[in-house]
Design an enzyme around this catalytic site. Structure first.
Site, PDB file in Angstrom:
ATOM      1  N   GLY A   3       0.839  -1.200   0.000  1.00 16.21           N
ATOM      2  CA  GLY A   3       0.000   0.000   0.000  1.00 16.21           C
ATOM      3  C   GLY A   3       0.869   1.243   0.000  1.00 16.21           C
ATOM      4  N   GLN A  48       3.399   9.861   0.637  1.00 18.03           N
ATOM      5  CA  GLN A  48       4.684   9.158   0.765  1.00 18.03           C
ATOM      6  C   GLN A  48       5.597   9.415  -0.427  1.00 18.03           C
ATOM      7  OE1 GLN A  48       2.558   5.310   2.026  1.00 18.03           O
ATOM      8  NE2 GLN A  48       4.536   5.178   3.054  1.00 18.03           N
ATOM      9  N   CYS A  94       5.807   0.031   7.218  1.00 16.86           N
ATOM     10  CA  CYS A  94       5.486   1.206   6.397  1.00 16.86           C
ATOM     11  C   CYS A  94       6.704   1.530   5.538  1.00 16.86           C
ATOM     12  CB  CYS A  94       5.160   2.383   7.316  1.00 16.86           C
ATOM     13  SG  CYS A  94       4.716   3.883   6.433  1.00 16.86           S
ATOM     14  N   LEU A  95       6.467   1.804   4.258  1.00 14.59           N
ATOM     15  CA  LEU A  95       7.592   2.109   3.363  1.00 14.59           C
ATOM     16  C   LEU A  95       8.321   3.389   3.787  1.00 14.59           C
ATOM     17  CD1 LEU A  95       6.048   1.190  -0.116  1.00 14.59           C
ATOM     18  CD2 LEU A  95       7.670  -0.126   1.247  1.00 14.59           C
ATOM     19  N   HIS A 105      -4.542   1.889   7.650  1.00 18.67           N
ATOM     20  CA  HIS A 105      -3.161   2.395   7.724  1.00 18.67           C
ATOM     21  C   HIS A 105      -2.950   3.496   6.676  1.00 18.67           C
ATOM     22  CE1 HIS A 105       1.397   1.553   7.943  1.00 18.67           C
ATOM     23  NE2 HIS A 105       1.263   2.350   6.891  1.00 18.67           N
ATOM     24  N   GLU A 106      -3.431   3.256   5.449  1.00 22.83           N
ATOM     25  CA  GLU A 106      -3.200   4.221   4.359  1.00 22.83           C
ATOM     26  C   GLU A 106      -4.046   5.485   4.538  1.00 22.83           C
ATOM     27  OE1 GLU A 106      -0.651   3.751   2.643  1.00 22.83           O
ATOM     28  OE2 GLU A 106      -0.386   1.642   3.147  1.00 22.83           O
ATOM     29  N   HIS A 111      -2.408   7.850   6.771  1.00 24.92           N
ATOM     30  CA  HIS A 111      -1.375   8.664   6.111  1.00 24.92           C
ATOM     31  C   HIS A 111      -1.972   9.963   5.565  1.00 24.92           C
ATOM     32  CE1 HIS A 111       2.401   6.492   6.072  1.00 24.92           C
ATOM     33  NE2 HIS A 111       1.833   5.387   5.640  1.00 24.92           N
TER      34      HIS A 111
HETATM   35 NI    NI Z   1       2.609   3.452   5.661  1.00 19.31          NI
END
Ligand code: NI
Length: 176
Positions: free
Chosen positions: A46, A51, A99-100, A141-142, A145
């Protein structure tokens, strides 16, 4: 399509509240294409637009499991524009999240086990879906963000301070 750079903790942009998309323009489609390429390359399941430093309410996701026989993974790309959680289950579930933007850090987070999400798709159509399991965790989660919230915000202060310190140090080293 092109790869975009993923911003990493403690980049302050991760705390921005992203703006709604007014119309699905060619620029938005380009952003989505780039986000998929960046997400698959990372690899991740995701990605939120912030990001890649775009404060817009856009999410890409693909929860397809890699083919166990080593063949080509069948992709299941999903796009969420202006997504909102419109219902949550009382029942909670725990997943180990990563998380990236916080690479190689994983911790268990408890969230509603099922949610209903309303969003606009790439054709500009309003849609609703019920999510459970990994899908429910990932969409929550997304969407966090998009509101400047990170999964480490759900951890104890001790753990959060420790991870912040580690990434702040790493960023300083990288900047030298
Ligand atoms: Ni994340």
């Amino acid at each position: 399509m092109s790869l975009r750079e993923i911003i990493i903790l403690p980049d302050k942009q991760l705390r921005l509240v992203s703006k709604p998309v007014e119309k699905v323009t060619p620029d938005i489609r380009q952003l989505v294409d780039d986000m998929f390429q960046t997400m698959y390359d990372a690899p991740g399941i995701g990605l939120a637009a912030i990001q890649v430093a775009q404060p817009l309410r856009v999410i890409t996701m693909d929860l397809a499991k890699p083919d166990a026989e080593g063949g080509e993974t069948r992709r299941e790309p999903r796009v969420f524009i202006n997504p909102e959680i419109i219902a949550r289950s009382d029942e909670l579930s725990v997943y180990e999240e990563g998380c990236l933007s916080i690479p190689e850090y994983y911790e268990e987070v408890e969230r509603p086990a099922r949610v209903r999400v309303r969003f606009i798709d790439l054709d500009g159509k309003l849609r609703e879906e019920d999510a459970e399991g990994l899908y429910a965790t990932c969409i929550q989660h997304e969407i966090d963000h998009l509101n400047g919230v990170l999964f480490i915000d759900y951890l104890s202060k001790l753990k959060r301070d420790r991870v912040m310190k580690k990434f702040t140090k790493a960023a300083k080293r990288g900047g030298e």
